[in-house]
Design an enzyme around this catalytic site. Structure first.
Site, PDB file in Angstrom:
ATOM      1  N   HIS A   5      -8.103  -3.873  -1.763  1.00 46.70           N
ATOM      2  CA  HIS A   5      -6.913  -3.146  -1.329  1.00 46.70           C
ATOM      3  C   HIS A   5      -6.522  -3.579   0.079  1.00 46.70           C
ATOM      4  O   HIS A   5      -7.358  -3.650   0.972  1.00 46.70           O
ATOM      5  CB  HIS A   5      -7.181  -1.641  -1.355  1.00 46.70           C
ATOM      6  CG  HIS A   5      -5.976  -0.819  -1.017  1.00 46.70           C
ATOM      7  ND1 HIS A   5      -4.976  -0.554  -1.928  1.00 46.70           N
ATOM      8  CD2 HIS A   5      -5.594  -0.225   0.134  1.00 46.70           C
ATOM      9  CE1 HIS A   5      -4.036   0.169  -1.353  1.00 46.70           C
ATOM     10  NE2 HIS A   5      -4.392   0.396  -0.101  1.00 46.70           N
ATOM     11  N   CYS A  37       0.848  -1.199   0.000  1.00 49.47           N
ATOM     12  CA  CYS A  37       0.000   0.000   0.000  1.00 49.47           C
ATOM     13  C   CYS A  37       0.887   1.254   0.000  1.00 49.47           C
ATOM     14  O   CYS A  37       1.576   1.512  -0.969  1.00 49.47           O
ATOM     15  CB  CYS A  37      -0.956   0.003   1.186  1.00 49.47           C
ATOM     16  SG  CYS A  37      -1.943  -1.487   1.367  1.00 49.47           S
ATOM     17  N   ASP A  70      -9.915  -2.319  -5.960  1.00 58.99           N
ATOM     18  CA  ASP A  70      -9.010  -1.384  -5.282  1.00 58.99           C
ATOM     19  C   ASP A  70      -9.359   0.029  -5.718  1.00 58.99           C
ATOM     20  O   ASP A  70      -9.029   0.453  -6.825  1.00 58.99           O
ATOM     21  CB  ASP A  70      -7.563  -1.719  -5.634  1.00 58.99           C
ATOM     22  CG  ASP A  70      -6.562  -0.938  -4.807  1.00 58.99           C
ATOM     23  OD1 ASP A  70      -6.955   0.067  -4.191  1.00 58.99           O
ATOM     24  OD2 ASP A  70      -5.379  -1.331  -4.775  1.00 58.99           O
TER      25      ASP A  70
END
Length: 263
Positions: free
Chosen positions: A231, A152, A199
């Protein structure tokens, strides 16, 4: 060391631009390499004021683990770093947020200001922390080659530290966020990406743009898309969901295979 090409990513889309050497030391079936629960086994070390989570036996080739916004304080991050340690890589995860990461229950914190948090930890602030971690790895731990893995928030820095002279040799990023075009084009080493099907931070149109930019270079890369994932799955997957559990574990082995191929 765990080798390359040990598992097939069922349901994923992968593209390897340059042929990679295969190795034969794949993990045995059922090998207890990954851990999703339990007590982290690494230890904190402080260097130049930066806390590092260090795990695994000393090796000349090591993993620099760059976390999501939840930092090294999140159990899932420590356990995943431990998995890289069990795979045979000394692993170092710097505290990129100086003890104040985003709250683990971020969705239940309506007062949390994401914009302010990201500004407080913009590249000009975060780069020097990672620089310090690399110096620690090379001068204190004696590391000669660095594989960087980012998740991330940290995925963007995988690319930033694959740029000329930044210190990383090979990279992996799972669902990278805030990644800029110039950072993709500036890389000087092989990179592999694990993308989530769902995502909001990297929707399909942006994934296509990233793929096009990767194709714009002659450097090795691979991209895998994991169906049924969202995500954050590379770290914070719902392990009770077999699709998410597979995605998290396969993304980990994707990184291990890629590192083994370009070691």
């Amino acid at each position: 060391m765990l080798g390359s090409m040990c598992l097939l990513a069922l349901g994923s889309i992968a593209s390897l631009v340059s042929a990679a050497p295969a190795t034969e030391d794949c993990p045995p079936a059922g090998a207890n390499v990954t851990a999703h629960t339990g007590t982290p086994v690494g230890k904190p070390e402080v260097y130049e004021g930066i806390t590092m989570y260090v795990t695994g036996e000393k090796t000349e080739t090591a993993v620099l683990y760059l976390t999501d916004v939840f930092g090294i304080q999140l159990a899932e991050n420590m356990l995943l770093a431990d998995s890289f340690g069990r795979a045979g890589y000394l692993t170092v995860a710097p505290d990129m947020f100086n003890g104040t990461p985003a709250p683990a229950d971020i969705d239940g914190q309506p007062g949390f200001n994401t914009t302010q948090f990201l500004d407080q930890h913009r590249a000009e602030v975060t780069d020097p922390i990672i620089d310090t971690a690399i110096t620690f790895m090379r001068t204190v731990l004696g590391v000669k080659k660095i594989f960087v893995t980012g998740y991330c928030f940290g995925g963007r820095y995988t690319f930033r530290f694959l740029a000329e002279g930044k210190g990383a040799d090979v990279g992996f990023a799972a669902h990278p966020s805030l990644l800029e075009d110039g950072e993709i084009l500036a890389r000087k080493g092989p990179v592999s990406i694990a993308q989530a099907e769902n995502d909001s931070m990297t929707p399909p149109a942006r994934r296509a743009e990233i793929d096009a930019l990767l194709k714009n270079t002659t450097l090795p890369y691979s991209v895998a898309l994991y169906g049924g994932t969202s995500h954050g799955f590379g770290v914070r997957a719902n392990i009770s969901n077999p699709v998410e559990k597979f995605g998290k574990e396969e993304a980990f082995f994707q990184a291990i295979r890629f590192f083994g191929a370009w070691a």
